[in-house]
Scaffold this active site. Structure first.
Site, PDB file in Angstrom:
ATOM      1  N   PHE A 111      -3.902  25.738  18.259  1.00 45.89           N
ATOM      2  CA  PHE A 111      -2.911  27.794  18.087  1.00 45.89           C
ATOM      3  C   PHE A 111      -4.222  28.877  19.177  1.00 45.89           C
ATOM      4  O   PHE A 111      -3.804  29.573  19.421  1.00 45.89           O
ATOM      5  CB  PHE A 111      -2.553  27.922  17.311  1.00 45.89           C
ATOM      6  CG  PHE A 111      -3.607  28.328  16.176  1.00 45.89           C
ATOM      7  CD1 PHE A 111      -4.570  27.088  15.216  1.00 45.89           C
ATOM      8  CD2 PHE A 111      -3.857  29.803  16.040  1.00 45.89           C
ATOM      9  CE1 PHE A 111      -5.518  28.009  14.815  1.00 45.89           C
ATOM     10  CE2 PHE A 111      -5.121  30.270  15.135  1.00 45.89           C
ATOM     11  CZ  PHE A 111      -5.981  28.882  14.013  1.00 45.89           C
ATOM     12  N   LYS A 112      -5.470  28.051  18.983  1.00 44.66           N
ATOM     13  CA  LYS A 112      -6.599  28.869  19.450  1.00 44.66           C
ATOM     14  C   LYS A 112      -6.499  28.936  20.830  1.00 44.66           C
ATOM     15  O   LYS A 112      -6.840  30.642  21.209  1.00 44.66           O
ATOM     16  CB  LYS A 112      -7.878  28.270  18.965  1.00 44.66           C
ATOM     17  CG  LYS A 112      -7.835  27.249  18.230  1.00 44.66           C
ATOM     18  CD  LYS A 112      -8.110  28.303  16.973  1.00 44.66           C
ATOM     19  CE  LYS A 112      -8.309  27.546  15.915  1.00 44.66           C
ATOM     20  NZ  LYS A 112      -9.100  29.060  14.528  1.00 44.66           N
TER      21      LYS A 112
END
Ligand SMILES: Cc1ncc(COP(=O)(O)O)c(C=O)c1O
Ligand SMILES: N[C@@H](CCOP(=O)(O)O)C(=O)O
Length: 464
Positions: A111-112
């Site tokens: 998700f980063k």
């Protein structure tokens, strides 16, 4: 839009300076002076819009006019044009009222990427306009590092130094940081755990002469720009499931508290969110805090969800600021007790305020394995161990609202753990198939502030 520090003693900054600053000069974290609100009609109008267009509506108020709409919108389009799924963050149904929000279709499969792809473009734009260079630093338990390196590699205005715990990240995570040839990238394997890496990064920010000489900037979720960019997917998910007419709940695998804090901000902005559930692995400091009203660090256990093997959850400070009625003195006292004795009591007001917005649960290693296995058996769907923590905890809080679990990483980032639990070896997506084909390049350093500062001073292109 102006930004203030949670500790009250740093200068108030505009958007561009807050993003470049990373940590505030008083050791606090920047937050907007007030939360922008989106009315129900604006949120309703998001139905059917692209991820990038929703991002423009949600994020533009935070920029406060410091970057032209045209430039900002181009950055958003470029950031989200680089994902392996047209929806950027698609929803997959995994139960009658349960969905996984797949946030791992970016270049490094976690998700980063959603925030980092945008943040790197924003920082580059500001630096090009100002004619400045910076040294970007970051601490990682595995995913932030790869995503940051991917987003900043080869950029003219930044050198990037990522501190990761030596021997404590998965092979895929390590290769994403060490298999990169660009000269502006420095992967630093620290002889310690993630909390040690994060403590060194914060100490460098608090060492003002070093900070100024190296023109330091940070890409951890201490940087407001990271949190901001993560708000968007709460809106896209909720709107796909009937929001704002129907409230939606979210369960978030949590470590540094950045991802779930972005959900809390979405709620402050007017998104009807029913429950926000904090899901921890056996490093359960946040679950214990909600239960007892006391934040108390303990030793870090290695788990199959290593990116969440964290005790000092940076963004909890932003929540404490909110929950205390934005009382910077309260935050300062709590943080000083944390650094002196490893613990503090939240007090009744903050504990009640936090409990009114959040629920929390813990998933131990056995439960995580069972969840990966049963999800494969029942739904033919492979979870990574972090997302499995989220689904396991989410199922303890049934309710009427749809429950969205944030799918924070692709299972192929943690193949050993996934295979051990399910018998299946998850293949890397085609875009990553050559990940381990090159040569690794990293430097092992002692868990020591001076050693890391010396390395950075010798390698940064910022001239003091
Ligand atoms: C895969 C994965 N899941 C969950 C988390 C926890 O997110 P946060 O630190 O924002 O709470 C992380 C690390 O941050 C991660 O890399
Ligand atoms: N889990 C993270 C830890 C750092 O979190 P951040 O969101 O503050 O950058 C990681 O994978 O590195």
């Amino acid at each position: 839009m102006k930004y203030i520090s949670t500790r009250g003693d740093a200068p108030t900054l505009g958007f561009c300076d807050a993003v470049l600053a990373g940590l505030a000069r008083d050791g606090g974290l920047y937050v907007p002076e007030s939360w922008p609100r989106l009315d129900a009609a604006t949120i309703r109008a998001m139905a059917g819009q692209s991820y990038a267009d929703i991002a423009k509506t949600v994020l533009t108020p935070f920029v406060g006019g410091e970057i032209s709409d045209q430039d900002f919108h181009s950055m958003v389009d470029a950031a989200y044009g680089n994902f392996g799924h047209d929806a950027v963050a698609p929803l997959v149904q995994t139960g009658p009222n349960e969905f996984v929000l797949e946030l791992f279709h970016g270049p490094t499969m976690a998700f980063k990427d959603v925030a980092m792809q945008l943040l790197a473009r924003i920082i580059d734009h500001i630096l090009a306009q100002r004619g400045e260079k910076i040294s970007v630093v970051g601490a990682t338990s595995g995913d932030t590092g790869g995503a940051a390196i991917e987003a900043f590699r080869g950029r003219d205005h930044s050198d990037i130094f990522i501190l990761f715990p030596h021997g404590k990240v998965s092979d895929v995570q390590r290769w994403q940081m060490t298999g990169v040839a660009d000269a502006n990238v420095h992967a630093l394997a620290i002889e310690g755990n993630f909390d040690d890496c994060q403590a060194i990064v914060k100490a460098m920010f608090n060492h003002h002469s070093f900070r100024d000489n190296a023109n330091l900037s940070g890409v951890n979720s201490i940087n407001w720009g990271r949190i901001m960019a993560q708000i968007t997917y709460y809106f896209t998910a909720a709107v796909s499931l009937g929001g704002p007419m129907r409230p939606v709940s979210f369960c978030v695998p949590t470590g540094n508290f950045g991802d779930i804090f972005a959900g809390y901000v979405a709620k402050q902005m007017g998104l009807p969110i029913d429950k926000l559930v904090i899901a921890t692995n056996s490093n359960d400091i946040l679950a214990r805090t909600l239960e007892t009203g006391r934040y108390e660090t303990a030793g870090v256990h290695a788990t199959t969800s290593p990116s969440m093997d964290i005790q000092v959850s940076s963004n909890f400070e932003r929540l404490l600021f909110q929950a205390s009625g934005r009382d910077a003195d309260y935050v300062k006292t709590s943080m000083s007790s944390l650094s002196q004795s490893g613990a503090f009591n939240l007090g009744e007001m903050a504990t009640d305020a936090i409990r009114s917005d959040f629920l929390a649960g813990r998933s131990d290693e056995n439960a995580v394995d069972q969840m990966m296995k049963s999800m494969l058996d029942d739904n033919a769907y492979l979870l990574d161990p972090h997302t499995a923590v989220g689904v396991d905890v989410a199922r303890r809080f049934p309710g009427n609202s749809p429950m969205v679990v944030l799918g924070t990483a692709h299972p192929a980032k943690f193949p050993d753990a996934v295979e051990a639990a399910t018998g299946l070896w998850p293949a890397l997506p085609p875009r990553a198939k050559d990940l381990m084909a090159g040569t690794e390049r990293f430097t092992v350093l002692a868990n020591d502030l001076e050693t890391v500062e010396n390395y950075i001073s010798r390698h940064t292109r910022v001239s003091a």
